[in-house]
Write an enzyme that holds these catalytic residues in place. Structure first.
Site, mmCIF file in Angstrom:
data_model
loop_
_atom_site.group_PDB
_atom_site.id
_atom_site.type_symbol
_atom_site.label_atom_id
_atom_site.label_comp_id
_atom_site.label_asym_id
_atom_site.label_seq_id
_atom_site.Cartn_x
_atom_site.Cartn_y
_atom_site.Cartn_z
ATOM 1 N N PHE A 52 27.213 41.422 44.368
ATOM 2 C CA PHE A 52 27.432 40.074 44.897
ATOM 3 C C PHE A 52 28.898 39.696 44.695
ATOM 4 O O PHE A 52 29.540 40.146 43.734
ATOM 5 C CB PHE A 52 26.545 39.060 44.179
ATOM 6 C CG PHE A 52 25.218 38.825 44.850
ATOM 7 C CD1 PHE A 52 24.933 37.616 45.449
ATOM 8 C CD2 PHE A 52 24.270 39.830 44.882
ATOM 9 C CE1 PHE A 52 23.714 37.401 46.071
ATOM 10 C CE2 PHE A 52 23.044 39.630 45.501
ATOM 11 C CZ PHE A 52 22.772 38.405 46.093
ATOM 12 N N ALA A 63 24.198 38.962 38.846
ATOM 13 C CA ALA A 63 24.719 38.186 37.720
ATOM 14 C C ALA A 63 26.202 37.895 37.899
ATOM 15 O O ALA A 63 26.958 38.733 38.408
ATOM 16 C CB ALA A 63 24.490 38.930 36.408
ATOM 17 N N ASN A 77 30.368 30.630 33.132
ATOM 18 C CA ASN A 77 30.592 30.091 34.471
ATOM 19 C C ASN A 77 29.383 29.255 34.869
ATOM 20 O O ASN A 77 28.463 29.069 34.080
ATOM 21 C CB ASN A 77 30.847 31.224 35.467
ATOM 22 C CG ASN A 77 29.725 32.236 35.471
ATOM 23 O OD1 ASN A 77 28.579 31.892 35.722
ATOM 24 N ND2 ASN A 77 30.037 33.494 35.167
ATOM 25 N N ASP A 96 32.925 46.610 33.627
ATOM 26 C CA ASP A 96 32.567 46.363 35.025
ATOM 27 C C ASP A 96 31.201 47.004 35.280
ATOM 28 O O ASP A 96 31.097 48.220 35.525
ATOM 29 C CB ASP A 96 33.629 46.959 35.946
ATOM 30 C CG ASP A 96 33.460 46.520 37.391
ATOM 31 O OD1 ASP A 96 32.312 46.366 37.827
ATOM 32 O OD2 ASP A 96 34.485 46.332 38.070
ATOM 33 N N ILE A 97 30.153 46.195 35.209
ATOM 34 C CA ILE A 97 28.788 46.725 35.280
ATOM 35 C C ILE A 97 28.507 47.322 36.658
ATOM 36 O O ILE A 97 27.959 48.429 36.776
ATOM 37 C CB ILE A 97 27.770 45.623 34.935
ATOM 38 C CG1 ILE A 97 28.021 45.105 33.513
ATOM 39 C CG2 ILE A 97 26.341 46.147 35.071
ATOM 40 C CD1 ILE A 97 27.192 43.903 33.137
ATOM 41 N N LYS A 115 34.565 48.862 44.130
ATOM 42 C CA LYS A 115 33.446 49.078 43.202
ATOM 43 C C LYS A 115 32.646 50.333 43.507
ATOM 44 O O LYS A 115 31.959 50.861 42.639
ATOM 45 C CB LYS A 115 32.499 47.871 43.238
ATOM 46 C CG LYS A 115 33.167 46.533 42.953
ATOM 47 C CD LYS A 115 33.532 46.376 41.498
ATOM 48 C CE LYS A 115 34.039 44.961 41.233
ATOM 49 N NZ LYS A 115 34.350 44.731 39.812
#
Length: 412
Positions: free
Chosen positions: A330, A279, A215, A311-312, A348
């Site tokens: 973010f 990130a 990206n 999914d960190i 999350k």
């Protein structure tokens, strides 16, 4: 962040960044502070005493040996009458004088005579900023308890690019307010002893040896956050995807390529007190990357089977043991920014979402990779929207918010 009732002695050093000192006076007074100015001889080449006096509403001081000034307001009283001394711009010369105890003019004498907190906003050519002598002087000043805001990275008046631009007036005012809030045992280093982790940049998910999915993330915001946390005293690890940026000073940097590598690097550095996941991790990767470069064929483009990346943010936020005290994610959005951010916060399991509007042109700051950001802090208690700021100012505000949130915590 208010400065109501606070008295600030603003020392203006010589340099082209001196013009920002006039805007800083406006910002400080708008937040409720009273401002008195000292201008060095070099500063007067860029800012006139009349301009500083007109904006501050008080006399601007310039001469150590003015008998009138010494009778009315001596250099000792000038420094001690203030709640905080702010040096902006803090030139290499002024920093050297401060570090070595020189008292050769009114500015350096006032700084040596003060018993109050001191905040400096360095500004100089990138080569001067990176010179070993400046680094030594900065280390001495930090050890003496002097607080530092900036410098920012960008293009300079001399045409070079790098760190050395004076921090924006709003960022300096934020740092001044944080110092005067009295919330931390050590105002200069409210995060001393805190362990923090920041992720930054994109990830590159290989398609074959020469192609990848990625990206537009530049890593500028994540790197700025790591730097800002370190400047507040935190022990910071930055886990960074591929970027074209210098490593932030005073930060341990781990460089990775893929989402899987980033997750492994993050988990290897747990536990931490605060984790900021800035990130822009690729959501998908190719299920089976080619060992050789994929070639065009008459049959058309190849079919790329995609699978989800780990999914960190959710993995760390939902840890049952060793979870950071504060987990910040973010969300870069182009529409329904707050609505999507609230949904992400719930999904999350993190504590805050920093929602940044990357739409163009409807109120956003454009495509990812720019120098400014429009952000809102979304928590379970509500939404706080900030004005458009450069990414360094966003980072410094966020670091101060993290310091306030973690106040009085016992570090891991």
């Amino acid at each position: 962040m208010t400065l109501s009732g606070k008295r600030i002695l603003l020392i203006v050093g010589g340099g082209i960044a001196g013009y920002k000192a006039l805007e800083l006076i406006r910002v400080l007074r708008k937040r409720g502070a009273s401002v008195r100015c000292i201008l060095t001889k070099a500063a007067q080449e860029f800012v006139t005493p009349l301009s500083a006096a007109s904006l501050s509403g008080d006399k601007a001081y310039t001469d150590l040996f003015s008998l009138t000034d010494e009778a009315e307001m001596g250099h000792i009283e000038l420094s001690r009458d203030a709640d905080l001394l702010v040096v902006a711009p803090a030139t290499a010369d002024l920093m050297a004088k401060m570090a070595h105890g020189f008292a050769s003019d009114l500015a350096s004498t006032a700084l040596l005579a003060t018993d109050k907190a001191v905040l400096i906003a360095p500004a100089m050519n990138v080569r001067m900023w990176e010179h070993p002598a400046t680094k030594r002087n900065l280390a001495v000043l930090r050890e003496d308890g002097v607080s530092v805001v900036g410098p920012d990275e960008g293009e300079m008046a001399c045409g070079e690019f790098g760190f050395g631009r004076m921090a924006q007036p709003d960022a300096i005012a934020d740092a001044a307010a944080a110092l005067l809030s009295g919330g931390a045992a050590s105002p200069a280093k409210p995060l001393a002893g805190c362990r923090a982790l920041v992720t930054s940049g994109p990830t590159h998910e290989p398609i074959d040896p020469v192609r990848y999915i990625a990206n537009r993330s530049s890593g500028k915001q994540g790197h700025a956050i790591a730097r800002a946390l370190a400047e507040l005293g935190a022990e910071v690890t930055l886990v960074s995807g591929p970027v074209a940026l210098a490593d932030p000073p005073g930060v341990a940097v781990v460089k990775v390529e893929t989402a899987a590598e980033m997750l492994a690097a993050v988990e290897a550095r747990m536990p931490v007190d605060a984790a900021v996941f800035c990130a822009a991790v690729a959501d998908w990767r190719v299920a089976r990357a080619g060992d050789e470069k994929l070639k065009k064929t008459p049959g058309g483009p190849p079919s790329l089977g995609l699978v989800e990346n780990p999914d960190i943010l959710a993995t760390i936020a939902k840890r049952t043991s060793g979870r950071p005290v504060l987990v910040v994610g973010f969300a870069a959005e182009t529409e329904k920014v707050i609505e999507h951010a609230k949904a992400k916060l719930a999904r999350k399991g993190c504590d805050w979402i920093v929602a940044n509007d990357v739409s163009t042109p409807a109120g956003g700051t454009g495509v990812m990779g720019g120098d400014r950001n429009t952000v809102s802090i979304v928590t379970r208690d509500g939404v706080e929207t900030w004005p458009i700021l450069d990414k360094t100012a966003v980072a410094q505000r966020l670091a101060q918010r993290i310091a306030e949130q973690l106040k009085d915590r016992q570090w891991v």
